[in-house]
Design a protein around this motif. Structure first.
Motif, PDB file in Angstrom:
ATOM      1  N   TYR A  49      -1.523  -1.021  -4.233  1.00  0.00           N
ATOM      2  CA  TYR A  49      -2.639  -0.079  -4.167  1.00  0.00           C
ATOM      3  C   TYR A  49      -2.100   1.307  -3.828  1.00  0.00           C
ATOM      4  O   TYR A  49      -1.351   1.458  -2.862  1.00  0.00           O
ATOM      5  N   ARG A 108       0.606   5.575  -0.129  1.00  0.00           N
ATOM      6  CA  ARG A 108      -0.221   6.785  -0.064  1.00  0.00           C
ATOM      7  C   ARG A 108       0.684   7.992  -0.164  1.00  0.00           C
ATOM      8  O   ARG A 108       1.708   8.073   0.507  1.00  0.00           O
ATOM      9  N   ASP A 117      -3.046   5.441  -3.271  1.00  0.00           N
ATOM     10  CA  ASP A 117      -3.995   6.536  -3.086  1.00  0.00           C
ATOM     11  C   ASP A 117      -3.234   7.846  -3.105  1.00  0.00           C
ATOM     12  O   ASP A 117      -2.178   7.969  -2.476  1.00  0.00           O
ATOM     13  N   TYR A 128       0.839  -1.195   0.000  1.00  0.00           N
ATOM     14  CA  TYR A 128       0.000   0.000   0.000  1.00  0.00           C
ATOM     15  C   TYR A 128       0.871   1.241   0.000  1.00  0.00           C
ATOM     16  O   TYR A 128       1.831   1.354   0.763  1.00  0.00           O
ATOM     17  N   TYR A 180      -7.286   2.026  -0.761  1.00  0.00           N
ATOM     18  CA  TYR A 180      -7.025   1.357   0.516  1.00  0.00           C
ATOM     19  C   TYR A 180      -8.218   0.491   0.909  1.00  0.00           C
ATOM     20  O   TYR A 180      -8.071  -0.664   1.299  1.00  0.00           O
ATOM     21  N   ARG A 214      -9.990   7.053   1.305  1.00  0.00           N
ATOM     22  CA  ARG A 214      -8.989   6.372   0.482  1.00  0.00           C
ATOM     23  C   ARG A 214      -9.614   5.189  -0.243  1.00  0.00           C
ATOM     24  O   ARG A 214      -9.653   4.086   0.299  1.00  0.00           O
ATOM     25  N   GLN A 251      -6.275   1.272  12.339  1.00  0.00           N
ATOM     26  CA  GLN A 251      -6.019   0.483  11.134  1.00  0.00           C
ATOM     27  C   GLN A 251      -5.137  -0.731  11.448  1.00  0.00           C
ATOM     28  O   GLN A 251      -5.347  -1.818  10.904  1.00  0.00           O
TER      29      GLN A 251
END
Length: 198
Positions: free
Chosen positions: A33, A7, A35, A5, A47, A44, A78
């Motif tokens: 992934y 971001r 964002d 992930y 996410y 997001r 999270q």
């Protein structure tokens, strides 16, 4: 399966550093992934899509702990959602102590939880310090006379005579604005400013 992930906090930030690090772990692009979201807008979509796809026993790579949330509370939430509810392992690349595959015993879990709490606190504290430094920098620049925003457009050549005609009621506000090629509100604001400075 391994997932990654990424971001970045706004669309003009570059995600290459995170991409290189995660691809270096052999994660295929269809399980990466990304964002691009501002700090204010934390909705997001990628996410959320990734979380729906994660299954117990999967491994999630992130470059740093602050990719999981904006602040201490979100990071903790999270982490709990992923590790406890979903049964996913997490590996934080820039902090190898945060690798939930290691030390699954009580002591290992305690150390990982302790490190997580400290790092998420540090991440939030650093963001608050950055905001404070930005505000101080802007205030200092303004005190030095630095102007922010778009520079003002120069007044049209006919502004002074049109303004006088408008003030002498020889023209309506709309006619004066049209004669200067300005919206009514802009002409009025410029007229007020002109009168206050002359």
């Amino acid at each position: 399966m391994d997932f990654g992930y990424i971001r970045v906090s706004s669309t003009d930030q570059n995600e290459d550093r995170q991409l290189v690090a995660l691809r270096g772990k052999g994660i295929p692009d269809n399980r990466l992934y990304i964002d691009k979201q501002s700090g204010k807008n934390f909705d997001r979509p990628k996410y959320k899509r990734m979380v729906r796809r994660l299954r117990q026993g999967d491994l999630l790579y992130v470059l740093s702990i602050d990719r999981l949330g904006r602040n201490y509370k979100e990071i903790q939430e999270q982490w709990r959602l992923l590790t406890q509810e979903k049964g996913v392992d997490i590996y934080v690349l820039d902090m190898p102590l945060l690798d939930t595959r290691q030390g699954k015993d009580l002591m290992g879990t305690f150390i990982a939880d302790l490190v997580l709490q400290i790092l998420s606190f540090v991440a939030q504290n650093e963001r608050e310090n950055i905001r404070k430094r930005q505000a101080e920098g802007i205030a200092a620049a303004m005190a030095r006379g630095v102007k922010f925003g778009r520079p003002p457009y120069p007044l049209p050549e006919n502004f002074h005579e049109v303004h006088k005609a408008w003030r002498d009621k020889k023209m309506t506000l709309r006619q004066a604005a049209e004669a200067c090629g300005m919206p009514v509100g802009t002409f009025y604001a410029k007229a007020v400013k002109f009168e206050n400075t002359n």
